[in-house]
Write a protein that holds these residues in place. Structure first.
Motif, PDB file in Angstrom:
ATOM      1  N   MET A   1      10.665  13.510   6.074  1.00 34.12           N
ATOM      2  CA  MET A   1       9.515  12.732   5.580  1.00 34.12           C
ATOM      3  C   MET A   1       9.486  11.370   6.252  1.00 34.12           C
ATOM      4  N   PRO A   2       9.214  11.339   7.562  1.00 33.75           N
ATOM      5  CA  PRO A   2       9.311  10.080   8.314  1.00 33.75           C
ATOM      6  C   PRO A   2       8.298   9.021   7.895  1.00 33.75           C
ATOM      7  N   ASP A   3       7.200   9.425   7.263  1.00 34.64           N
ATOM      8  CA  ASP A   3       6.167   8.463   6.873  1.00 34.64           C
ATOM      9  C   ASP A   3       6.367   7.914   5.460  1.00 34.64           C
ATOM     10  N   ALA A   4       7.356   8.437   4.751  1.00 37.19           N
ATOM     11  CA  ALA A   4       7.604   7.981   3.379  1.00 37.19           C
ATOM     12  C   ALA A   4       8.417   6.695   3.392  1.00 37.19           C
ATOM     13  N   ASN A   5       8.436   6.016   2.259  1.00 38.68           N
ATOM     14  CA  ASN A   5       9.214   4.783   2.118  1.00 38.68           C
ATOM     15  C   ASN A   5      10.490   5.089   1.338  1.00 38.68           C
ATOM     16  N   PRO A   6      11.625   5.213   2.011  1.00 44.13           N
ATOM     17  CA  PRO A   6      12.865   5.586   1.306  1.00 44.13           C
ATOM     18  C   PRO A   6      13.350   4.529   0.318  1.00 44.13           C
ATOM     19  N   ALA A   7      12.779   3.328   0.384  1.00 46.11           N
ATOM     20  CA  ALA A   7      13.162   2.303  -0.590  1.00 46.11           C
ATOM     21  C   ALA A   7      12.771   2.706  -2.007  1.00 46.11           C
TER      22      ALA A   7
END
Length: 224
Positions: free
Chosen positions: A184-190
């Motif tokens: 999920m490269p476009d997601a915000n892992p924060a």
């Protein structure tokens, strides 16, 4: 919580390793059981090469823990797997998901129960899934298997109310792992759940301090 003995299945995975390291930092006795073999953190008993879908192999691994530490106070069922797959896939993963997520937890719980009942504060902590509360597309097999873990948690908690043993489950959303970041490269892992944060919740449920909780399905969802 010193002198308590915890068993962590799937201890070589990212969440399993976070739990093992946090437990060792708290001064607990820790046994790591995993299908894979690897190097456990210093101080942990590592039992690798265990097929937790096999009841006999699981029982033998639990026996090794008891032989080493003299008993078991908490079992953290982390072993499992994930697949995203639509229902019409040519190679259905339903049986595999139930084997990895439900059967492993069931076998480990059954093998550990006699020892947990002998503890003054026995604990079982399972890993369910927030995504199993309402399955999205492609989540049928995984969601169904984790929903079964939820039902196992609730039923076993009721069955053990006359004992010292409590049974609860955490329901995480997306964990911040290298694989999830790649998928999920476009997601915000924060916004995702850190494995170390989920480990702390699980260790609370594995502790004497959680004695008033049993049969709980605890959401751990970050800011998703």
């Amino acid at each position: 919580m010193t002198n308590r003995t915890l068993v962590v299945t799937g201890g070589h995975g990212i969440l399993g390793r976070a739990v093992v390291e946090a437990a060792l930092a708290q001064g607990l006795n820790v046994a790591l059981i995993d299908h894979a073999a690897g190097k456990a953190p210093d101080g942990a008993l590592e039992i690798g090469g265990v097929d937790l879908t096999d009841a006999g192999a699981t029982g033998a691994a639990i026996a090794k823990v008891v032989e080493r530490f003299g008993g078991i106070d908490a079992l953290l069922n982390i072993a499992g797997g994930f697949v995203w797959q639509t229902t019409d896939d040519a190679h259905p993963a339903w049986d595999r998901m139930f084997a990895l997520n439900l059967t492993t937890a069931l076998n480990a719980s059954r093998a550990a129960l006699p020892h947990l009942k002998a503890s003054a504060e026995g604990r079982i902590v399972n890993v369910g899934a927030n995504g199993a509360l309402k399955a999205a597309a492609g989540m049928g097999a995984y969601g169904a298997s984790k929903s079964a873990v939820h039902r196992l948690t609730e039923a076993l908690a009721e069955e053990l109310k006359s004992t010292s043993v409590t049974v609860n489950a955490v329901l995480p959303s997306i964990l911040d792992t290298p694989q999830n970041r790649a998928d999920m490269p476009d997601a915000n892992p924060a916004n995702w759940v850190q494995p170390s944060d989920l480990a702390e919740v699980m260790l609370f449920l594995a502790s004497p301090a959680s004695r008033a909780m049993t049969g709980a399905l605890v959401p751990v969802t970050g800011r998703v």
